[in-house]
Design a protein around this motif. Structure first.
Motif, short mmCIF file in Angstrom:
data_model
loop_
_atom_site.label_atom_id
_atom_site.label_comp_id
_atom_site.label_asym_id
_atom_site.label_seq_id
_atom_site.Cartn_x
_atom_site.Cartn_y
_atom_site.Cartn_z
N ILE A 114 0.84 -1.20 0.00
CA ILE A 114 0.00 0.00 0.00
C ILE A 114 0.88 1.25 0.00
CG2 ILE A 114 -1.77 1.28 1.29
CD1 ILE A 114 -2.76 -1.48 2.35
N LYS A 115 1.89 1.26 0.85
CA LYS A 115 2.82 2.39 0.91
C LYS A 115 3.51 2.61 -0.44
CE LYS A 115 2.61 4.05 5.03
NZ LYS A 115 2.65 3.13 6.20
N ASN A 116 3.95 1.51 -1.05
CA ASN A 116 4.62 1.64 -2.35
C ASN A 116 3.70 2.26 -3.39
OD1 ASN A 116 6.95 0.51 -1.47
ND2 ASN A 116 6.58 -1.52 -2.36
N ALA A 117 2.45 1.80 -3.40
CA ALA A 117 1.51 2.34 -4.38
C ALA A 117 1.31 3.83 -4.13
CB ALA A 117 0.19 1.59 -4.32
N GLU A 118 1.17 4.19 -2.87
CA GLU A 118 1.02 5.61 -2.54
C GLU A 118 2.20 6.43 -3.07
OE1 GLU A 118 0.03 6.84 1.44
OE2 GLU A 118 -1.21 5.06 1.80
N GLN A 119 3.41 5.93 -2.82
CA GLN A 119 4.60 6.67 -3.25
C GLN A 119 4.66 6.80 -4.76
OE1 GLN A 119 7.88 4.69 -1.36
NE2 GLN A 119 7.14 5.26 0.68
N ARG A 120 4.32 5.71 -5.44
CA ARG A 120 4.36 5.73 -6.90
C ARG A 120 3.39 6.79 -7.45
NH1 ARG A 120 4.79 2.33 -11.43
NH2 ARG A 120 4.95 3.89 -13.07
N LEU A 121 2.21 6.85 -6.84
CA LEU A 121 1.21 7.83 -7.29
C LEU A 121 1.66 9.25 -6.99
CD1 LEU A 121 -1.88 5.83 -6.09
CD2 LEU A 121 -1.58 6.63 -8.43
N GLU A 122 2.24 9.42 -5.82
CA GLU A 122 2.71 10.76 -5.45
C GLU A 122 3.79 11.24 -6.41
OE1 GLU A 122 1.61 10.64 -0.69
OE2 GLU A 122 3.62 10.10 -1.35
N LYS A 123 4.66 10.29 -6.82
CA LYS A 123 5.70 10.66 -7.77
C LYS A 123 5.11 11.16 -9.09
CE LYS A 123 9.39 7.76 -7.03
NZ LYS A 123 10.15 6.57 -7.45
N CYS A 124 3.96 10.63 -9.45
CA CYS A 124 3.29 11.07 -10.68
C CYS A 124 2.51 12.37 -10.47
CB CYS A 124 2.33 10.00 -11.19
SG CYS A 124 3.18 8.53 -11.75
N GLY A 125 2.55 12.92 -9.26
CA GLY A 125 1.92 14.22 -9.04
C GLY A 125 0.54 14.16 -8.39
N PHE A 126 0.11 12.96 -8.00
CA PHE A 126 -1.21 12.87 -7.36
C PHE A 126 -1.10 13.14 -5.86
CE2 PHE A 126 -1.75 10.11 -11.10
CZ PHE A 126 -2.94 10.60 -11.60
N LYS A 127 -2.17 13.68 -5.32
CA LYS A 127 -2.31 13.77 -3.87
C LYS A 127 -3.13 12.55 -3.45
CE LYS A 127 -3.96 16.77 -0.79
NZ LYS A 127 -5.12 17.65 -0.54
N ILE A 128 -2.72 11.86 -2.38
CA ILE A 128 -3.35 10.59 -2.05
C ILE A 128 -4.26 10.72 -0.83
CG2 ILE A 128 -2.95 8.17 -1.43
CD1 ILE A 128 -2.01 9.16 -4.22
N HIS A 129 -5.38 10.06 -0.91
CA HIS A 129 -6.34 10.01 0.17
C HIS A 129 -6.65 8.55 0.41
CE1 HIS A 129 -9.08 12.88 2.31
NE2 HIS A 129 -9.55 11.70 2.68
N ARG A 130 -6.26 8.02 1.57
CA ARG A 130 -6.41 6.58 1.80
C ARG A 130 -7.67 6.28 2.59
NH1 ARG A 130 -1.87 2.61 4.54
NH2 ARG A 130 -3.34 1.02 5.31
N VAL A 131 -8.42 5.26 2.15
CA VAL A 131 -9.62 4.83 2.85
C VAL A 131 -9.51 3.33 3.12
CG1 VAL A 131 -12.15 4.71 2.78
CG2 VAL A 131 -10.98 6.56 1.59
N ASP A 132 -9.54 2.93 4.39
CA ASP A 132 -9.47 1.51 4.72
C ASP A 132 -10.87 0.93 4.86
OD1 ASP A 132 -6.60 1.16 4.86
OD2 ASP A 132 -6.66 2.41 6.66
N GLY A 133 -11.24 0.03 3.96
CA GLY A 133 -12.56 -0.57 4.01
C GLY A 133 -12.56 -1.84 4.83
N VAL A 134 -13.66 -2.59 4.77
CA VAL A 134 -13.78 -3.80 5.56
C VAL A 134 -12.77 -4.84 5.11
CG1 VAL A 134 -15.33 -5.68 6.22
CG2 VAL A 134 -16.22 -3.35 6.01
#
Lengths: 337, 337, 337, 337
Positions: free
Chosen positions: B14-34
């Motif tokens: 999950i952390k890796n995916a967040e970092q990858r997206l941030e590198k592309c310029g996205f701001k990340i908002h994480r939601v933990d579901g069931v």
């Protein structure tokens, strides 16, 4: 051609249809059935669009008896075409694997991948220089610079080179650098481009359109062949269906069907056919088992950072394992890789 | 964009995916579901192919939130585009009917048909000069000579003229003679051609590809618009489905769908959409009832001897009756013809 | 039936095929073409699956000349069937509108909706009591209790009643309460159910399966009719295609096609055909313009709280406006509502 | 579930959607993007049809995050299900081949074929007693008499037996005679039948519907499993596409896709999947190479005189050769036959 008249067609309508067909040069053979009359129209008239007869008064349906293609069919060319490519041959007992990145991104990237796929057994290196992208905002390829890399690296590693042409004006450039010119699925019925490809001296890799029937694929090959270039390699790369878990649905039965209708070789592209890395290997194996004359596979050493199609590119290690598996499968059906 | 992680994705993935997206310029908002974590990626990055994130470790699926098109969409252009054509306008309350033969066969043929369709209320004359034929052995059109006839006749009768371009090199010639340049279904994703059309100063009639989704149709319009030509008229002309009694299946629901997603006008082509003369009139009426901004119809005074598409061409008398019917239908939904 | 032999079929293979056909009762008429021989097989043998001849040695293809249906076709029944329903008639010049909720949820709900649709001009009230749900975890309908409400309310309001049967054992119950028994798309080829429907004395509303060809729809009607029930109303409700912006793709050209092949009436279901409320009205208008004999529409007074299909149900006010529009459209083509 | 609001959704509309979701038991997580707001709805509510939220004011789209199936999915059952059948097991490393005639025609016919397929390595004998035929005029099967033959012969030869159930009332009879009860493609969404199959104690072979998505196939399995029968074997047998050279298009990529989403075994039916004898062997090999857990194949010793499906039945000698080929292919991917 068989013209089926309606149940209630009058004698006059039947006569008119007969005369119309005779004027087009057909010899007519009439058969009166229980409820319907049919007219067998004898004569080989490939220029005629048989749907023209469908709107004659009293006609129910027009059924074709002969295929609309001639050069691509087996009727006048019963033996398989075997197309030489850089020391190998496509269409014989050997299965040819083409592999490489979706796009050529840099000399280093291409060289790294080329060495890996060569080592695993690929005979031809693929790499896009002009990229057809469905968004105008996406990476569009390195252009001629990419072709230079492709040419140099394949010469050094003694591989064949294949790359896609997108428009007629790129054709001179591309043919200078590659051994096989690829036509993408979206251009399968770009008839102007097909005609020009019929005038070059290099083999053409013709991808099946997303919604093209097998017959249309063979007619597209006919377009190229009718201009004099008989070296056409067909490629199944997935058709569009209602199922959208996979990007496309690979129609592997097209492989034995094409082989029964045509003498041209047919290869499979499981990378575009599935659009998902985890599907590529099973479908590559399946294509070989179904009798494909070759494969074209996207491989990338660092797919997470590929500029295009990373999600469907194999890692070199996956590609290598796949090559081992398909060697055994090829052997099971009397072929080699 | 929303990234859905797998049930069993690790915290590290999950952390890796967040970092990858941030590198592309996205701001990340994480939601933990069931059972699953999702990452909302905020940022408008139309150049990024979101499928690239699908192959990251631990990612289950990537869902798009914004449309991939921008200029063609309603978000930044909420009002309908109204495109002027030769004194009329497509996209407003008036329904514009374009009619004429499939191919221009001779000056006399075109003139005969033009007068008939003009009399019945058509505003634009159609006629093919360069014909894309799926068989290389079929009639391929009169070329520039046909365009000369088209231009002269439409000037005399004060009609607009529309004709199809098949390849880039015909573009200069065609734009000299016509008011609207048509792109055929098979060229809907000929991106090189689309770019060039984006640089001309005339409206483009863009036909939906046989297996193109509505989104792909709008992306093809985006290609043209991204080069500066905003006068794009879309056209539904049937899609390929399993049903083959009709040549294609007209997707009339595409008309209200396109109108909700895009400000561009959309017309319907029931001649190609059905491929059978007896289907053309009912489907023309249906298209108007569904809200189409116009129609394009094949008409021939002697369809049994037409050089192409005779089986789907209306007789002038049928066309005239159809025009009467659709006038009432237009009136029922607050439009005019 | 026409048997097309392969180019290279031997004289012996042709003879064998002839004998095989003769043994099945056909009279053979042989036609030798330029490259192929064809055998015209004369005789009306509907029980024979013609694909059986496809695997004979030397056979290239088998082409059917007569339709596989008999009772449903126009050949022996050229005039339209007009089916009486509760004082009205389906199949004549009047367009019959059936409307109501997807599921019957309560007496009050059904009554509220019934009065609204009656007032706007609907002749038949629809309402599901046994619901086929693709998830086993969804609301499955009120069962017989719902049918009691349906029967009482339609008697009070002098409307016809239509409801869906899902399995044979519900048939006795349903026929007691309704005027028309509906077969859902998923059961269109539930042959056991079709046979039983052939033995009831009430009209059957037969919905086209999601991937059923027009011919298969008519064969399903034939199943019912072959048991003695000739009151079959066909219904186009969308087919499955690659386009998934809409839930299904309405094949409106099926309406004129069915009307040319069959004497049975055909209505349209734009609620299921599109699956989106904002598409229902345009497609309802289009269906009437294409010549449909009727419509079946989901209406709910409080769709946001409907137990099923709320997203595709019209508000009563939308339904009323739609009725006004289609009255004018009906008039444009010589029909009434 | 993720609710995507329209660009122009008002604050009030967003609030309303939030409240509506909360009332259904979801916890809401709001994310404001550049042009759109999305609402993450947390909670596992499989009974809710998420399309209900699509018609709320201001909602653009509803995206599902979790699969609608639970028992059939891998989330709560990560390991493969292995289903014992008559001494063998489906779903493990062994590939199980089921073979036999389409219809049981006589004791002698069945016995002749059974011995051949047993000798070649088939573990399960197939044979239809109740036949779903698309024409009411075709051979409909021997009924219980056929099942008696099937049961006696499989006992003598120590094979498993599989036969198709067409309607609920046949279920008691069939389960008495067979080891595996087959559900045909046309009944894949016959929910009443699926429920009953959930209450029997024998494995169910569930064929994919002609136009069923992979998700719908898994939901049909869920129906059976939700009643307590967890022994479900899935079967890919071709989907309906525009390509009609083959009767159906085998979607072999469904095999690895199903295996990634579900723990249930999946086999392939190349006889119905292709509908042509000359396609059966290549597609059988391809299915094994793609990872299928088994095959079901039609074999007939005298296909030219078979009462059904002769055109797609293998000769015993073809079947035997196929078995040799797929043994090697199985070995190439670490499996056995």
């Amino acid at each position: 051609m068989v013209i089926v008249m309606r149940d209630n067609a009058t004698e006059q309508q039947i006569k008119n249809a007969e005369q119309r067909l005779e004027k087009c040069g057909f010899k007519i053979h009439r058969v009166d059935g229980v409820t319907r009359t049919i007219l067998g129209a004898i004569g080989d008239k490939r220029g005629i669009d048989m749907r023209e007869f469908e709107s004659l008064e009293g006609v129910y349906e027009v059924l074709r008896i002969t295929e609309p293609y001639k050069l691509a069919g087996r009727t006048f060319h019963p033996d398989n075409s075997v197309i030489p490519v850089n020391g190998s041959a496509i269409g014989g007992d050997e299965i040819i694997v083409m592999a490489g990145p979706c796009s050529i991104e840099s000399e280093e990237q291409l060289y790294t991948i080329a060495r890996e796929v060569k080592k695993a057994g690929a005979k031809v290196l693929r790499g896009g220089a002009f990229k057809p992208r469905s968004s105008p905002y996406s990476f569009q390829g390195l252009g001629e610079e990419g072709l230079v890399f492709l040419s140099q690296i394949t010469q050094e590693l003694q591989m064949g080179a294949v790359s896609e042409v997108m428009e007629i004006k790129q054709l001179d450039t591309i043919t200078r650098y590659v051994d096989i010119v690829q036509v993408g699925a979206r251009n399968m019925q770009n008839f102007a481009l097909l005609r020009e490809l019929g005038r070059i001296k290099k083999p053409v890799l013709l991808k099946r359109g997303l919604s093209a029937t097998i017959e249309e694929l063979l007619m597209a090959a006919e377009y190229i062949m009718s201009e004099g270039n008989y070296s056409v390699i067909l490629c199944e790369r997935g058709i569009r269906t209602f199922e959208n878990y996979t990007r496309n649905t690979m129609d592997l039965s097209a492989i034995p069907v094409v082989q029964s209708l045509s003498h041209l070789p047919i290869i499979a592209d499981p990378s575009h056919g599935t659009g998902r890395r985890d599907q590529v290997v099973p479908m590559a194996r399946a294509a070989v088992a179904a009798g494909a004359n070759g494969l074209i596979i996207e491989v990338h050493h660092d797919p997470d950072h590929a500029l295009s199609d990373g999600f469907q590119s194999l890692y070199p290690s996956q590609f290598q394992r796949m090559m081992e598996e398909i060697k055994t499968i090829a052997w099971a059906i009397g072929k080699t890789i």
